[in-house]
Each structure stands twice: as structure tokens, then as C-alpha cells.
Design a protein around this motif. Structure first.
Motif, PDB file in Angstrom:
ATOM      1  N   TRP A 132      -8.021  -5.581  -3.893  1.00 19.49           N
ATOM      2  CA  TRP A 132      -7.360  -4.697  -2.300  1.00 19.49           C
ATOM      3  C   TRP A 132      -8.260  -5.403  -1.156  1.00 19.49           C
TER       4      TRP A 132
ATOM      5  N   ASN B 247       0.762   3.872  -2.938  1.00 17.85           N
ATOM      6  CA  ASN B 247       0.745   5.367  -2.657  1.00 17.85           C
ATOM      7  C   ASN B 247       1.752   5.916  -3.184  1.00 17.85           C
TER       8      ASN B 247
ATOM      9  N   GLN C  12       0.742  -1.147  -0.118  1.00 16.57           N
ATOM     10  CA  GLN C  12       0.002   0.444   0.020  1.00 16.57           C
ATOM     11  C   GLN C  12       0.781   1.035  -0.092  1.00 16.57           C
TER      12      GLN C  12
END
Length: 428
Positions: free
Chosen positions: A417, A149, A145
Motif C-alpha cells: 500500500w 475499509n 482505501q
């Protein structure tokens, strides 16, 4: 199982012949010119494509970009618990350290062939020194993650040009018990990434196509410190130290090692040809160098550091793990250097080993004496040509160029996800 008295002359002849042409392990490790000459006299180069692959140089064939993660994903874990540096899962740490100074590293992600996420999923340990399996997938999810990002590269391929080192018992299934590992399956977010893992078993949910199988970590300096004279005879026929039963996790017996280790003990605990015990003596490494055959049975997983130790010490590995996929199988001719015994044939092990022709045993020993063979099984610091680090890079280089369809079209997303066990979705 036949008469033991009938075997003794055969075994004596085997031991005598094996000792007469004993590979000079200590000299080979020393690296001197005299040592190299000695090795050449006692070793045999691997023939054909396997030998060429083993000696490949990956530099110039790929570029790797290393994500700069917060320390909590890697270095802080080692500071908190330095045991991570010496246990059999430590390849994830030393691969990171190697890549930081490797010639294949690029600081420009736009020219990278591969992206590496240095996350240590086996470094959060119990008091007994075992990785906490329920935390590992959360650590991995959190790291993915983070990179998705902060950088655009994961999202353009869903990780298909990324690789991860996952040295757990059952790799990215993140559990030490097979039944629970199978139930979990590979972490869904890693479905498209390349996994560099110690676990390998054919037709298993925890091994996906394209994974690179590596040896477990065994401390090179520690083994170096226990090398003995190359003139020491191999006076032990069969050697093994380890558990035969795991009463703590398998109180009824039969599940641990699928019963293969229990069968070893029940059939050969009193056999004079078999030096087997649960004791782990201070002379363990020296004893392996005195043995002709070293048993490498499965435990909870099919692999263990014994395989590395056997190869490094020139002891013929006897591999007892059905359907195992072995490290760097395109470079190391396991069928030629080892002996494979199916689990159901463990009661016949004495007959199998005493029936081997002496010439076959001596050829296996000459192949095991090849320095490139030993080097490929080790993660030395500093790195050396043809070591396990370089074999991993060779494996990644051979997967290039990436196939068509690696890069997603704008707006496409193939990963779910929120897939996986509910516990894995908790923040870490």
C-alpha cells in the motif's frame, strides 16, 4: 511517390465505385424497417466467431455489485465541471450510469461475480479541459482505501474480482506523456484488478494482461445530428483534421506522435488526394461521411475518437499506430475493416491507398455498414443491445469463472500500500 496524374484515373474509379455502393449510414441510424432492409442490402455480416461474439448477450452470465461511494468520487465532480460529460474520457461516467440500471446489477454482494468502483479519475480538469494527471492516482488510491475499509470484498482478493474504468491517455499509468507514464507505471494498488481502458499497445507497461480495451467516448447524439443523406457520394479520397505538431508540449518536434503526423503533413499537405488540415470545420462529421479513407494516426497516445467516428460514418479507418491494441479485438475484425500502415511507411501512404483493389475497398465498406459494428463503438443513452456497454460486460463474462488463487488465505496480503511515487501517497 510516383506521378499524381497517373493516380487520378484510379482514384476517380475508386470514388465512383465507393459511392455507388455507399453504405446507408443515415438510414441505418434511423432504425426503421425500410432502413434495416437497406442496410441488409449494403452490409455484410462478420463471419466466424467474431460475429458471434459481437452479438453476444451478457445478461444472465454475470452479476455486478456497485460500491456506493461518497459523491466526491463521482457525481460531485460532474456537477462541478460538466465538461466531463462530453470529452473523450467520459466512458467512466456513462458506464457507471448504465450499470446502475443494468439487469446484471445485484444489490447482494455475496452473489456478485464482479465488483465495480465508480470513481471518475478524468473529471478533475484543467482550464483547457484536460485531466489533471497528478490528482488522478490520489483519487483512485483514496477510493480503494475507502472500499477496503468499509467492505470485506477487496481484502479477500486484493482486488482480483474488481474492475475499474480508466480512460486516461495511458490508462492507470495516469499521465498524458508516454515517457512519464512509463516512468510511473500502473498504480500498484491496481495490479490484480481488471482494467477497462482505452489505451492499448502491445508490450507496454501501461497495458497489463487481462485488460479490456474499449473505444473512447464520442457523443452518439451529436453524431446522429450530423448524419447526411446516404445518396451523398464519397468524393473525398483521404480525410484528416487535427494537429500535426504540438509545439506547446513538444517544441523541438519529432516526439509528438513519434513524428508520424509531422510526416503526414510534410509529405501530403499539397497532394490533391489528401484533404488534411489543422482546421476543424463545422462540417467535420459530414466530411467524414464524404470520405473513402479517414486517417487515424497516433497522437500522444495511440488511440483517439477518430477511430469511433470513422467506423460510425462508414469511412475506412487508416490506422497509423505501431503495435496498437484495438477495442474489442475479439469481436471486431479490424484487419478486415481497416488499413494498417506502420509509422515508418507514412511517406508511402499515397501509393498504399491508391494500390488497394476496388473489391477490397467495397468489402470493407460493406462490413462497416453492419449496424452491430457501429453499435459496438458507442456508449448511447439509453443503452442499446450490442453497444459498447454490453461489449464490456461480454468481456467480463468471458473472464469467468475467476481462476484458482483469486481468493487469499487468511492473513495473506499481496499488495504494498505504500508503493509508488511519493506524491501519490498524499491524502486526497
Amino acid at each position: 511517390m510516383g506521378s499524381r496524374k497517373g493516380w487520378l484515373p484510379i482514384v476517380a474509379l475508386l470514388l465512383l465505385a465507393a459511392s455507388a455502393l455507399r453504405p446507408p449510414v443515415a438510414a441505418a441510424a434511423a432504425g426503421s424497417g425500410e432502413a434495416e432492409h437497406a442496410v441488409q442490402q449494403h452490409s455484410e455480416r462478420i463471419s466466424g466467431s467474431a460475429g458471434d461474439v459481437l452479438e453476444d448477450n451478457p445478461v444472465g452470465r454475470l452479476k455486478v455489485f456497485i460500491y456506493d461511494l461518497p459523491r466526491k468520487y463521482n457525481k460531485k465532480m460532474v456537477t462541478k465541471d460538466p465538461r466531463c460529460l462530453s470529452h473523450m474520457f467520459a466512458a467512466e461516467i456513462f458506464m457507471h450510469r448504465f450499470l446502475l440500471s443494468s439487469a446484471v446489477r445485484t444489490l447482494n454482494p455475496k452473489e456478485a461475480d464482479w465488483f465495480y468502483t465508480p470513481v471518475y479519475t478524468t473529471c478533475d480538469l484543467t482550464n483547457a479541459g484536460l485531466p489533471l494527471p497528478f490528482k488522478s492516482p490520489r483519487v483512485m488510491r483514496s477510493a480503494i482505501q475507502y472500499i477496503s475499509n468499509k467492505w470485506p470484498f477487496w481484502n479477500r482478493t486484493d482486488g482480483a474480482d474488481h474492475f475499474f474504468v480508466v480512460p486516461h491517455d495511458f490508462a492507470a499509468c495516469f499521465h498524458y506523456q508516454e515517457e512519464k507514464a512509463i516512468e510511473r507505471g500502473i498504480l500498484p494498488l491496481l495490479r490484480h484488478a481488471t482494467l477497462v481502458q482505452t489505451f492499448g499497445q502491445e508490450n507496454h507497461v501501461c497495458l497489463k494482461e487481462g485488460s479490456i480495451i474499449i473505444p473512447p467516448y464520442a457523443p452518439p447524439q451529436k453524431m446522429q445530428a450530423h448524419l447526411i443523406s446516404p445518396d451523398t457520394p464519397r468524393s473525398i479520397f483521404v480525410y484528416f483534421r487535427g494537429l500535426f505538431y504540438d509545439t506547446g508540449n513538444d517544441p523541438e518536434g519529432g516526439y509528438y506522435a513519434r513524428g508520424a503526423r509531422a510526416s503526414l503533413w510534410e509529405n501530403f499537405k499539397s497532394n490533391p488526394l489528401f484533404d488534411i488540415s489543422t482546421d476543424h470545420p463545422a462540417t467535420y462529421y459530414e466530411d467524414m461521411q464524404r470520405a473513402v479513407f479517414c486517417l487515424c494516426p497516433l497522437g500522444w497516445a495511440p488511440w483517439s475518437p477518430r477511430l469511433v467516428e470513422a467506423v460510425v460514418f462508414g469511412c475506412i479507418p487508416v490506422i497509423i499506430a505501431d503495435d496498437i491494441v484495438l477495442p474489442f479485438a475479439d469481436a471486431i475484425p479490424w484487419e478486415e475493416i481497416g488499413v494498417f500502415v506502420v509509422e515508418k511507411d507514412v511517406p508511402k501512404l499515397d501509393t498504399i491507398l491508391t494500390s488497394m483493389p476496388i473489391d477490397d475497398i467495397l468489402r470493407k465498406q460493406r462490413l462497416l455498414a453492419n449496424p452491430s459494428m457501429k453499435q459496438a463503438m458507442l456508449f448511447p443513452q439509453p443503452a442499446q443491445p450490442r453497444d459498447a456497454f454490453h461489449q464490456i460486460l461480454n468481456g467480463l463474462a468471458r473472464k469467468l469463472p475467476h481462476p484458482e488463487g483469486t481468493y487469499l488465505q487468511p492473513g495473506d496480503q499481496r499488495l504494498n500500500w505504500t508503493a509508488g511515487p511519493v506524491g501519490d501517497l498524499k491524502p486526497w
